[in-house]
Write a protein that holds these residues in place. Sequence first.
Motif, PDB file in Angstrom:
ATOM      1  N   VAL A 556      27.317  13.646 -25.417  1.00 14.97           N
ATOM      2  CA  VAL A 556      26.164  13.843 -24.509  1.00 14.97           C
ATOM      3  C   VAL A 556      26.326  12.910 -23.342  1.00 14.97           C
ATOM      4  N   SER A 557      26.464  11.529 -23.853  1.00 16.86           N
ATOM      5  CA  SER A 557      26.417  10.442 -22.967  1.00 16.86           C
ATOM      6  C   SER A 557      27.564  10.426 -21.854  1.00 16.86           C
ATOM      7  N   ILE A 558      28.848  11.006 -22.279  1.00 17.87           N
ATOM      8  CA  ILE A 558      29.998  10.997 -21.380  1.00 17.87           C
ATOM      9  C   ILE A 558      29.792  12.192 -20.558  1.00 17.87           C
ATOM     10  N   LYS A 559      29.417  13.327 -21.002  1.00 19.06           N
ATOM     11  CA  LYS A 559      29.039  14.522 -20.213  1.00 19.06           C
ATOM     12  C   LYS A 559      28.390  14.108 -19.038  1.00 19.06           C
ATOM     13  N   LYS A 560      27.013  13.408 -19.437  1.00 15.19           N
ATOM     14  CA  LYS A 560      26.339  13.077 -18.139  1.00 15.19           C
ATOM     15  C   LYS A 560      26.963  11.979 -17.216  1.00 15.19           C
ATOM     16  N   TYR A 561      27.960  11.233 -17.733  1.00 14.91           N
ATOM     17  CA  TYR A 561      28.502  10.420 -16.790  1.00 14.91           C
ATOM     18  C   TYR A 561      29.383  11.078 -16.141  1.00 14.91           C
ATOM     19  N   LEU A 562      30.340  12.089 -16.381  1.00 15.99           N
ATOM     20  CA  LEU A 562      30.949  12.940 -15.611  1.00 15.99           C
ATOM     21  C   LEU A 562      30.379  13.867 -14.759  1.00 15.99           C
ATOM     22  N   GLU A 563      28.937  14.269 -14.866  1.00 17.91           N
ATOM     23  CA  GLU A 563      28.358  15.009 -14.069  1.00 17.91           C
ATOM     24  C   GLU A 563      27.885  14.061 -12.995  1.00 17.91           C
ATOM     25  N   THR A 564      27.722  12.747 -13.048  1.00 20.86           N
ATOM     26  CA  THR A 564      27.816  11.854 -11.819  1.00 20.86           C
ATOM     27  C   THR A 564      28.818  11.716 -10.886  1.00 20.86           C
ATOM     28  N   LYS A 565      30.067  12.152 -11.407  1.00 20.29           N
ATOM     29  CA  LYS A 565      31.405  11.674 -10.698  1.00 20.29           C
ATOM     30  C   LYS A 565      32.041  13.040 -10.255  1.00 20.29           C
ATOM     31  N   TYR A 566      31.747  14.123 -11.010  1.00 18.03           N
ATOM     32  CA  TYR A 566      32.628  15.357 -10.783  1.00 18.03           C
ATOM     33  C   TYR A 566      31.707  16.635 -10.605  1.00 18.03           C
ATOM     34  N   ASN A 567      32.032  17.482 -10.019  1.00 21.26           N
ATOM     35  CA  ASN A 567      31.128  18.980 -10.003  1.00 21.26           C
ATOM     36  C   ASN A 567      32.244  19.957 -10.701  1.00 21.26           C
ATOM     37  N   LEU A 568      31.708  19.942 -12.070  1.00 18.29           N
ATOM     38  CA  LEU A 568      32.608  20.709 -13.196  1.00 18.29           C
ATOM     39  C   LEU A 568      32.037  21.770 -13.621  1.00 18.29           C
ATOM     40  N   ASP A 569      32.876  22.863 -14.209  1.00 22.07           N
ATOM     41  CA  ASP A 569      32.635  24.032 -15.063  1.00 22.07           C
ATOM     42  C   ASP A 569      33.126  23.879 -16.139  1.00 22.07           C
ATOM     43  N   ILE A 570      32.265  24.738 -16.923  1.00 22.96           N
ATOM     44  CA  ILE A 570      32.759  25.029 -18.470  1.00 22.96           C
ATOM     45  C   ILE A 570      33.519  26.103 -18.884  1.00 22.96           C
ATOM     46  N   LYS A 571      34.670  25.782 -19.308  1.00 24.56           N
ATOM     47  CA  LYS A 571      35.554  26.821 -19.564  1.00 24.56           C
ATOM     48  C   LYS A 571      35.458  27.277 -20.956  1.00 24.56           C
ATOM     49  N   LYS A 572      36.070  28.593 -21.073  1.00 22.19           N
ATOM     50  CA  LYS A 572      36.113  29.153 -22.514  1.00 22.19           C
ATOM     51  C   LYS A 572      36.873  28.489 -23.365  1.00 22.19           C
ATOM     52  N   LEU A 573      36.480  27.648 -24.538  1.00 19.71           N
ATOM     53  CA  LEU A 573      37.552  27.433 -25.480  1.00 19.71           C
ATOM     54  C   LEU A 573      37.525  28.015 -26.876  1.00 19.71           C
ATOM     55  N   GLU A 574      38.456  27.852 -27.507  1.00 18.11           N
ATOM     56  CA  GLU A 574      38.880  28.707 -28.883  1.00 18.11           C
ATOM     57  C   GLU A 574      39.033  27.760 -29.929  1.00 18.11           C
ATOM     58  N   ASN A 575      38.945  27.968 -31.106  1.00 16.38           N
ATOM     59  CA  ASN A 575      38.999  27.331 -32.224  1.00 16.38           C
ATOM     60  C   ASN A 575      38.505  25.836 -32.141  1.00 16.38           C
ATOM     61  N   VAL A 576      37.298  25.861 -31.776  1.00 13.98           N
ATOM     62  CA  VAL A 576      36.459  24.681 -31.612  1.00 13.98           C
ATOM     63  C   VAL A 576      35.999  24.238 -33.018  1.00 13.98           C
TER      64      VAL A 576
END
Length: 812
Positions: A556-576
């Motif tokens: 959660v913390s790294i995700k918030k950090y990336l949101e301040t640096k980039y404009n990112l989209d969520i891709k569909k992952l498999e075998n999570v």
Amino acid sequence: MSKIKCNHCHLEFEENIMIKEENLNFCCKGCQGVYHLLKSDGLDSFYDKLGNKTLTPPIKLDSDDITKFDSENFLENYVSKTKDGFSQIDLIIEGIHCAACVWLNEKVLHDTKGIVEANINFTTNKARIIWDEEKLKLSEIILKIRSIGYNAYAYESSVADAQASKAKREYFIRMMVAVVCSMNIMMLSVAKYTGFFTGISKEVKDMIHIGEFILSTPVLFYSGWIFYKGAYFGLKNRMLNMDFLVAFGATSTYIYSLFILFGAKGESYFDSVSMIITFVLVGKYLEVIGKKSAIDTLDKIKSSLPLEAVVVKDNEKKVIALNSINIGDIVEIKPGEKVPVDGKIISGNGSFDESTLTGESIPIYKKVKDFVYSGTINLDSLIQFEVTKSFKNSTFSSIVALLEDSLNSKPTIQTKAAEISKGFSVTILSLALMTFLVWYFFGIDLGFDYEGTTQFEKSFIVAVSVVVIACPCALALATPMASLIGISELAKKGLLFKEAKFIETMAVASTVVFDKTGTLTKGELNVTKARIMDDNIHKMHLLYSLLDASTHPVSVSIKKYLETKYNLDIKKLENVKNIEAKGMSATYKNIEGKEFELIGGNVDLLRQFGIFYKFDSSKTVYLFAINKKVIATFELEDKIKDDAQELITYLQNKNIEVVMLTGDNEQVASKIANELNIKKYFSSQTPISKANYIKELKKENKIVVMVGDGVNDSVALTSADVAVAMGSSADISLAVSDIVLLNSTLKSLQEAFIISNKTYKYIKQNLSLSIIYNMVTIPLAMAGFVIPLVAALSMSLSSLMVVLNSLRIKMK
């Protein structure tokens, strides 16, 4: 026409309506059916237990009435699910008169296929039934209960409140009648005892006796009816209780005084009769007030919710009852209104007062996609949110249900006290009889005498004093009064105990085991250093997607950090896949069909996948690799909670061993342990290894309290003697915890230990006081130094002493 008794219900009926079998007589087909049902099920020993007592005939079954128990609305309102997936309901069973009725109902229910558990409280007639809905419908359970002559309906907490209010009102009226009559009797007694020293004519003395008789009669038979009723039910269940001692002592004295009134030689003791009932009734009233106070605490909490809510549907606003709100409905709340059910904001933003849940007075700012919780207050904006939990399952309702259970539960020490008091009444009656015989046959005279007193009267009055002065009520009050006040005080401070027994367990705990993240630390990791070796935006999309698949604080913390640096989209992952205490793995296929292996976690996780990347840090580390190549590293740090050091110091000063278990690496664990002066800690722990460690502690006969977040530590929490969940508003984890700290502060955990210790200390003090009281006063009464009047007063004072001592729990 002659009357005969029914072989089932034992009620008499006219012979001409009899249903007769060989050597058997039944008043109706219902009784005939129940009799053969019990016979075929091997339960005919019920009639031996029943003795000569009568039963209510079986209820005529109404098919229209019974269908409501299977309706979706009824099941949603009254039936809950256990952690094993079974259905659970609390019912009030009508028609229970004695222990035999309880035995029969429990036996029949236990023998019914599909019922997992059935427990009935004889005092309240409340039954908790757990069953498998796939094998049995609720309506079939109700029919089973009705088929043996009883009725059942759903228990509601409002019934308990109504009963408590009724009991308080009834005790107050009876007590006031006793007080008014007793005050007038005492005025007459002043004249009688003055005349004893100065001289009084027989005519005046007889008039005083008549006046005392008139005034004491309503005290005994109206105000004292409570004790007769209690004694009756006790005798029906072959038990001599405190009510029997009071009723026996007062009635014996009353009957003896009647003989004196109608010409026998001696002194009447109508004043003692009145005072025995009055003083003990005052003690009983205090007990009722204590119980009502606990229920009032619950009502105060409940009253903070509205009864209705505004639901927006097809651009129309409708006001509907909370029970009718469904998951997915859109609810609108205005500034100043309380949130009725849990939900997620879809429109608007503003501040919310969550003090009713957490005790935290500072408003919490919430925006779209944030969650709001029932019982909190919207302070400054128009908000619309989507309902995520029904009213019954919302945070606030869960808290109320938990509190109701804790107020009804009993600590272990109360069970022990109940066992001690079981033989108390028999012992006292035996001592009273022995006292009477010794005084009467040996002619003992210790100066307890005045003109006209016979040896029989002296012996009788001394024996009555022994019965009256003995105080099992102080012993019986010792634990429940302190427990009720303790639970109530804990609830006021945002500490929810599932059962009262955990007060005792916490008070005698020898070891406290802490999780680290979110427990000793704030759980708000911040990225202090980031190194991106390949900042290809496509690869950042994949990193962001993997982080989004996890709710772990690091992700959660790294995700918030990336949101301040980039404009990112969520891709569909498999075998999570989630790898416990290490991180996550997944795969991703692009539009060209090329597959990428994604790995995100600590150094151990990468090593597990054959990636040997050396990275030393005293902070929490997160590494991200694509196709076994590390493309990003992050270092995170979590700050220690402000009140953590104070709690650790408090526990260590109490000689309680403190242990920290964490999934973080050795460097991070040692840093936190050193800062908090925790001497024993273990790093790189999985949920299973945490649980195994706690089991090892218990094998050493240590009483273990485990403090965690209630989700990741669920296995370890269930292994401990007491499971404490740091109740973050998002998930207060009622299922896995025994105690919930609603405000998530360690200061409140310290309060839990302090109040538990105080409560347990006062319980032991109460028990000691009541035992010492009886050890001192009973021999004095047997020796003839206490008259019944003083005995009644001292008995009530002992109960009052226990109540007042318990109230000290409220004092700081």
